[in-house]
Design a protein around this motif. Structure first.
Motif, PDB file in Angstrom:
ATOM      1  N   PRO A 181      -4.265   9.748   8.504  1.00 15.58           N
ATOM      2  CA  PRO A 181      -4.528   9.539   7.079  1.00 15.58           C
ATOM      3  C   PRO A 181      -5.993   9.219   6.834  1.00 15.58           C
ATOM      4  O   PRO A 181      -6.663   8.691   7.720  1.00 15.58           O
ATOM      5  CB  PRO A 181      -3.652   8.341   6.726  1.00 15.58           C
ATOM      6  CG  PRO A 181      -3.404   7.644   8.007  1.00 15.58           C
ATOM      7  CD  PRO A 181      -3.474   8.676   9.080  1.00 15.58           C
ATOM      8  N   THR A 237      -7.440   6.957   5.274  1.00 12.93           N
ATOM      9  CA  THR A 237      -7.803   5.543   5.386  1.00 12.93           C
ATOM     10  C   THR A 237      -8.247   5.189   6.803  1.00 12.93           C
ATOM     11  O   THR A 237      -8.974   4.243   7.009  1.00 12.93           O
ATOM     12  CB  THR A 237      -6.615   4.632   5.036  1.00 12.93           C
ATOM     13  OG1 THR A 237      -5.495   5.075   5.777  1.00 12.93           O
ATOM     14  CG2 THR A 237      -6.313   4.643   3.569  1.00 12.93           C
ATOM     15  N   ARG A 292       0.836  -1.202   0.000  1.00 16.39           N
ATOM     16  CA  ARG A 292       0.000   0.000   0.000  1.00 16.39           C
ATOM     17  C   ARG A 292       0.865   1.243   0.000  1.00 16.39           C
ATOM     18  O   ARG A 292       1.934   1.254   0.594  1.00 16.39           O
ATOM     19  CB  ARG A 292      -0.871   0.022   1.244  1.00 16.39           C
ATOM     20  CG  ARG A 292      -1.819  -1.128   1.280  1.00 16.39           C
ATOM     21  CD  ARG A 292      -3.072  -0.777   2.020  1.00 16.39           C
ATOM     22  NE  ARG A 292      -4.007  -1.890   1.892  1.00 16.39           N
ATOM     23  CZ  ARG A 292      -4.935  -2.172   2.793  1.00 16.39           C
ATOM     24  NH1 ARG A 292      -5.056  -1.415   3.848  1.00 16.39           N
ATOM     25  NH2 ARG A 292      -5.736  -3.193   2.617  1.00 16.39           N
ATOM     26  N   LYS A 293       0.322   2.282  -0.644  1.00 18.91           N
ATOM     27  CA  LYS A 293       1.011   3.571  -0.659  1.00 18.91           C
ATOM     28  C   LYS A 293       0.758   4.311   0.635  1.00 18.91           C
ATOM     29  O   LYS A 293      -0.331   4.256   1.176  1.00 18.91           O
ATOM     30  CB  LYS A 293       0.449   4.419  -1.807  1.00 18.91           C
ATOM     31  CG  LYS A 293       1.383   4.526  -2.974  1.00 18.91           C
ATOM     32  CD  LYS A 293       0.947   5.612  -3.908  1.00 18.91           C
ATOM     33  CE  LYS A 293       1.675   5.376  -5.230  1.00 18.91           C
ATOM     34  NZ  LYS A 293       1.016   5.936  -6.357  1.00 18.91           N
ATOM     35  N   ASP A 294       1.775   5.013   1.102  1.00 16.10           N
ATOM     36  CA  ASP A 294       1.591   5.888   2.255  1.00 16.10           C
ATOM     37  C   ASP A 294       2.548   7.065   2.077  1.00 16.10           C
ATOM     38  O   ASP A 294       3.357   7.077   1.153  1.00 16.10           O
ATOM     39  CB  ASP A 294       1.891   5.127   3.558  1.00 16.10           C
ATOM     40  CG  ASP A 294       1.214   5.781   4.773  1.00 16.10           C
ATOM     41  OD1 ASP A 294       0.752   6.933   4.652  1.00 16.10           O
ATOM     42  OD2 ASP A 294       1.172   5.150   5.828  1.00 16.10           O
ATOM     43  N   ARG A 323       4.324   0.283   1.494  1.00 17.80           N
ATOM     44  CA  ARG A 323       4.469  -0.598   2.650  1.00 17.80           C
ATOM     45  C   ARG A 323       3.971  -1.979   2.235  1.00 17.80           C
ATOM     46  O   ARG A 323       2.813  -2.149   1.853  1.00 17.80           O
ATOM     47  CB  ARG A 323       3.670  -0.075   3.822  1.00 17.80           C
ATOM     48  CG  ARG A 323       3.881  -0.889   5.092  1.00 17.80           C
ATOM     49  CD  ARG A 323       3.041  -0.403   6.242  1.00 17.80           C
ATOM     50  NE  ARG A 323       3.408   0.939   6.670  1.00 17.80           N
ATOM     51  CZ  ARG A 323       2.577   1.973   6.691  1.00 17.80           C
ATOM     52  NH1 ARG A 323       1.341   1.828   6.302  1.00 17.80           N
ATOM     53  NH2 ARG A 323       2.981   3.160   7.086  1.00 17.80           N
ATOM     54  N   GLU A 347       6.434   9.959  -0.480  1.00 19.96           N
ATOM     55  CA  GLU A 347       5.581   8.782  -0.675  1.00 19.96           C
ATOM     56  C   GLU A 347       6.415   7.515  -0.604  1.00 19.96           C
ATOM     57  O   GLU A 347       7.550   7.492  -1.066  1.00 19.96           O
ATOM     58  CB  GLU A 347       4.911   8.856  -2.043  1.00 19.96           C
ATOM     59  CG  GLU A 347       3.662   9.703  -2.025  1.00 19.96           C
ATOM     60  CD  GLU A 347       2.724   9.342  -3.169  1.00 19.96           C
ATOM     61  OE1 GLU A 347       1.600   9.829  -3.140  1.00 19.96           O
ATOM     62  OE2 GLU A 347       3.129   8.587  -4.082  1.00 19.96           O
ATOM     63  N   ARG A 404       6.269   6.838  10.384  1.00 22.55           N
ATOM     64  CA  ARG A 404       5.459   6.196   9.366  1.00 22.55           C
ATOM     65  C   ARG A 404       6.319   5.685   8.207  1.00 22.55           C
ATOM     66  O   ARG A 404       6.083   4.612   7.682  1.00 22.55           O
ATOM     67  CB  ARG A 404       4.414   7.173   8.847  1.00 22.55           C
ATOM     68  CG  ARG A 404       3.320   6.430   8.126  1.00 22.55           C
ATOM     69  CD  ARG A 404       2.251   7.358   7.646  1.00 22.55           C
ATOM     70  NE  ARG A 404       1.468   7.858   8.748  1.00 22.55           N
ATOM     71  CZ  ARG A 404       0.712   8.953   8.664  1.00 22.55           C
ATOM     72  NH1 ARG A 404       0.686   9.640   7.559  1.00 22.55           N
ATOM     73  NH2 ARG A 404       0.024   9.348   9.698  1.00 22.55           N
ATOM     74  N   ASP A 405       7.335   6.453   7.836  1.00 17.61           N
ATOM     75  CA  ASP A 405       8.180   6.015   6.724  1.00 17.61           C
ATOM     76  C   ASP A 405       9.214   4.965   7.152  1.00 17.61           C
ATOM     77  O   ASP A 405       9.714   4.215   6.324  1.00 17.61           O
ATOM     78  CB  ASP A 405       8.886   7.209   6.050  1.00 17.61           C
ATOM     79  CG  ASP A 405       9.466   8.179   7.060  1.00 17.61           C
ATOM     80  OD1 ASP A 405       9.094   8.099   8.253  1.00 17.61           O
ATOM     81  OD2 ASP A 405      10.285   9.025   6.666  1.00 17.61           O
TER      82      ASP A 405
END
Ligand SMILES: [Zn+2]
Length: 469
Positions: free
Chosen positions: A170, A172, A116-118, A132, A129, A271-272
């Motif tokens: 986010p 989501t 998934r993109k985050d 994950r 960007e 997060r990254d």
């Protein structure tokens, strides 16, 4: 799981699998491996981390165009990375490198299935960007449970998340509101808390009776201050509280513990980057999750720091194959723990100290020298009566230091004089170049995170003026 019934545990496991059946299923596998890793001897643990590391490099070389090129240009193959030190044959990877590389950092083929993109939050500049993978997502879930287990909390405990920013939630997450409720996770937004909202917030927590609480240090601390000014309003008894994403000063920790009535543990992840390190029950440094993330701490010239020496934290994700990040610069500053003895908690995972700020958080003296934020953090480290402070460089030769006292307290005049003098000496622009002001409140930035140092040119809201009692 505290006092949860078996049916609740079953429901918990079921929902977790339903919302991300693959991550959920893999999380169970990871959980077993992590429990074993925590019990392993240092030699066994190192061997496993090295296997994971070599595997990451191997797959990056074969499936990721960017890394294929990086290794080829240096006439390297994955076989040249035999030990952890060999990692330094590869270059550091900054946020700009990621933007430039774009999809050349994405793995081809099967590695990307289900990824998934985050993106990073706005507090670190332009968002970056990243992908994950299912494996990494599962490891994050399993690692949460692992860390709570260090504090004696079983998986599935009722959790309250206290965040300080709208932006860092986010979109989501909205879709996960109901699954989260079923999982026993309640998300509370503590951004711009005024007295009315604090009262509502306390009511929500009283109804929910969370077993564990986590959130930004600033958000936890601001709410804790209201609670202390309004005794008896918050009636909860959490097993553990986890503070993350920011430097946690002793004053803030003590205030949060007094308000919530439970021990505070510091946690470091992004997060990254995924999970990086967390405090154990001994609370003497943070143990690095070296089976998920390999950590280096480097000087400005890229060479490794000695224990106790503050440098930039550089990470390699050991389980991310959809978009590998090898030697990724986090922008955070910290040091290795200096303790020779193993930690009293029994874990042998290496320890790092608390965060010492961000790489960009420094002031520049008129002579051109950089003074890092941790210099000022040290000045305030054991200062009684100070809730938080902020050093603002307002001109090439002027510093403005804002001091926000804890509720009902006024820091000693000697302390303020000491901070003024020490800062002026360090800054070297004469005794009057630094002013120290008491303020009622330092207004947090848009992300809700607190910054200790604002470099020249950074924008910030005016603090609320001090009102002597
Ligand atoms: Zn420990």
């Amino acid at each position: 799981m505290g006092n949860a019934l078996p049916i609740e545990r079953l429901l918990h496991a079921g929902v977790r699998h339903a919302i991300g059946w693959r991550s959920g299923a893999f999380a169970e596998l990871h959980a077993g491996a992590m429990a074993q890793y925590d019990q392993a001897s240092p030699a066994q643990a190192r061997a496993r981390s090295l296997r994971l590391l070599r595997h990451v490099v191997f797959r990056a070389y074969h499936h990721v165009p960017h890394y294929h090129q990086v290794l080829t240009e240096r006439r390297l193959t994955p076989r040249d990375v035999r030990d952890f030190d060999d990692l330094r044959l590869l270059p550091l990877l900054g946020r700009d490198d990621i933007r430039r590389a774009g999809s050349a950092l994405h793995a081809g083929g099967r590695s990307r299935i289900g990824a998934r993109k985050d993106a990073t939050g706005g507090s670190t500049g332009t968002p970056v960007e990243f992908l994950r993978s299912v494996t990494q997502a599962a490891a994050i879930i399993a690692n949460e449970d692992r860390t709570w287990r260090w504090y004696g909390v079983a998986p599935g405990a009722r959790q309250a998340l206290i965040w300080g920013a709208d932006r860092d939630v986010p979109p989501t997450e909205d879709a996960l509101r109901w699954p989260n409720r079923l999982l026993g996770i309640r998300r509370l937004n503590a951004f711009a808390l005024d007295d009315d909202r604090c009262a509502i917030f306390a009511g929500q927590l009283n109804d929910f009776q969370p077993e564990i609480i986590y959130g930004y240090a600033t958000a936890l601390h601001r709410f804790a201050q209201w609670t202390q000014a309004n005794p008896g309003r918050l009636r909860i008894s959490p097993l553990a509280i986890r503070s993350s994403a920011e430097v946690l000063l002793p004053e803030a920790r003590a205030s949060i513990e007094a308000a919530f009535g439970g021990p505070v543990f510091d946690y470091y992840g992004a997060r990254d980057c995924g999970p990086i390190a967390g405090e154990c029950r001994a609370r003497d440094g943070m143990h690095v999750y070296t089976d998920v993330t390999w950590v280096e701490i480097v000087r400005d010239d890229g060479s490794p720091c000695a224990p106790g020496e503050v440098g930039e934290v550089v990470i390699t994700k050991l389980l991310e194959h959809a978009m590998p990040l090898i030697r990724y610069r986090t922008g955070d500053r910290a040091a290795w723990h200096t303790g020779e003895q193993p930690c009293s908690c029994g874990l042998t995972l290496p320890r790092m100290t608390q965060l010492a700020g961000r790489v960009g958080d420094f002031v520049v003296t008129p002579k051109g020298a950089s003074v890092h934020g941790e210099y000022f953090t040290h000045l305030f480290y054991h200062a009684a009566g100070v809730a938080r402070f902020q050093v603002r460089q307002v001109a090439a030769d002027r510093l403005r230091i804002l001091v926000e006292p804890s509720p009902g307290q006024v820091p000693a005049a000697e302390l303020l004089a000491y901070v003024q003098q020490a800062s002026a000496d360090k800054f070297g622009a004469g005794p009057d170049a630094v002013t120290v002001e008491l303020v009622r409140q330092i207004v947090p930035g848009a992300t809700g995170k607190h910054r200790f140092v604002l470099p020249l040119g950074a924008t910030a809201a005016e603090p609320l003026a001090w009102m002597p009692q």
